[in-house]
Design a protein around this motif. Structure first.
Motif: not given
Ligand code: ASP
Ligand code: MG
Length: 410
Positions: A249-274
């Protein structure tokens, strides 16, 4: 004599002339002795036109009625193709999804196929008819019309092939196969003679538009022999295979990309289970799919939580997150919808170290900053600023020698 399911996409049936050309091709194959089931999309642009029409009436139309409307696109094509076949003396019958019992769940707009009763189709085949089936649609158990999501005719094609245990499912489209990447971005992109099912699944889920992801999942589950071909020119297309030879197999077969993405960040949430469960639980309840997820190592006793969603769901996700942020007493919500995801895919990665770092170095040499990373056994994905999409894809295509790799022929 083979039983073949063929699926023709929107551009392949985009005008009366093209529908007639498809009919000629189908009639020829029928004459040669194959049993044929043809699945068609709506004529190109039709589904978009119908969506616009609905929006002109109601900004947020009922999902049930939208599906009733959208299903008419494919219904038009099946009738026209059957007429074209009969005109040239090839007996044919058209059916909507409902008529051939493509039973789905009741999630309008992205329904899943549960089962197909293929007996009616078999009867027609026995009588020597070509069976023409509307893609993209089915009905739930109460008989409500449902649609399978954009590009869903691929899934109808593969599901029909699975139900009929067809010898091959051929997806005819406006490209002549699966490419190393989108030739519109990289003119040196090459058609692959074959690609493993796993790679195809990654490419489809990473944003390559060749096949709807559900159709690939379906093909894998039932091991449907699947081929992507051009409806405009003859050629072997790309065969999706279920056996892989990692050594070759070739190392890489293909390169995909996706423009339909968006990123969200929640800052400063408590670091605890759940916490992750709570954040993503709320997002899931709103029926929003999450893609990449990153949680930072906690500094003090709070942490940052970042994930990506489909750009079309960005606004909704932000609203949900604003509520979650209040509940969790998080510091703030950030977002960015000007990002893209670029991914390299290849089963050959399994047996080679250093592929990821080669990718990162290539991007660094172009001055492209990586915002998020995720990996699986056979892919590495990065999120970068939207403006770097072309540059990044081209650089990677060259770095991994994709324009040169010689492929074994089918
Ligand atoms: N007509 C539908 C669409 O445009 C389904 C398909 O073409 O596969 O998404
Ligand atoms: Mg399509």
């Amino acid at each position: 004599m083979a039983l073949i399911v063929q699926k023709y996409g929107g551009t392949s049936v985009g005008s009366p002339e093209r529908i007639s050309a498809v009919a000629e091709k189908v009639a020829r194959m029928r004459k040669a002795g194959d049993d044929l089931v043809i699945v068609v999309s709506a004529m190109s642009g039709e589904t978009d036109r119908l969506i616009k029409l609905a929006k002109a009436i109601h900004s947020d139309p009922s999902p049930r009625e939208l599906d009733v409307l959208l299903a008419t696109g494919e219904q038009t094509t099946i009738a026209l193709l059957s007429m074209a076949l009969e005109k040239i003396g090839c007996p044919a019958r058209s059916y909507t999804g409902f008529q051939v019992h493509i039973r789905t769940d009741n999630v309008y707009g992205k329904a899943r196929i549960l089962d197909i009763d293929e007996s009616r189709v078999r009867e027609d085949l026995k009588k020597g008819r070509v069976v023409v089936i509307a893609g993209f649609q089915g009905a739930d158990q109460d008989g409500n019309i449902t649609t399978l999501g954009r590009g869903g005719s691929d899934t109808t094609g593969v599901a029909m092939a699975a139900a009929l245990k067809a010898d091959e499912c051929q997806i005819y489209t406006d490209v002549d196969g699966v490419y190393t990447t989108d030739p519109r971005i990289v003119p040196e992109a090459r058609r692959l003679d074959r690609i493993t099912f796993e790679e195809m699944l990654e490419l489809a889920s990473l944003g390559s538009k060749v096949l709807q992801i559900r159709s690939v999942e379906f093909a894998g589950k039932y091991r449907v022999p699947l081929r992507v071909l051009s409806s405009f020119e003859d050629g072997p297309g790309t065969l999706i295979t279920y056996e892989e030879n990692e050594m070759e197999a070739p190392l890489i077969s293909g390169i995909a990309f996706n423009r339909d993405e968006a990123k969200l960040t929640l800052r400063g949430v408590p670091d605890k289970p759940g916490i992750a469960a709570q954040i993503l639980g709320e997002i899931g309840k709103a029926n929003i799919n999450v893609d990449m997820i990153v949680q930072n190592v906690a500094a003090d006793d709070t942490t940052d939580f970042t994930f990506t969603v489909h750009r079309g769901e960005y606004k909704k996700a932000r609203e949900v997150l604003a509520r979650v942020a209040q509940d969790l007493k998080a510091r703030e919500v950030n977002g960015d919808d000007k990002i893209v995801k670029i991914s390299i895919v290849g089963v050959g990665m399994r047996s080679h170290a250093g592929i990821a770092s080669q990718m990162f170095k290539t991007l660094a040499d172009e001055g492209i900053n990586i915002q998020m990373i995720s990996t699986s056994e056979i892919k590495v994905s990065v999120v970068v600023e939207e403006k770097y999409l072309e540059l990044g894809v081209r650089a990677l295509h060259t770095a991994f020698g994709l324009e040169k790799t010689s492929q074994s022929t089918v």
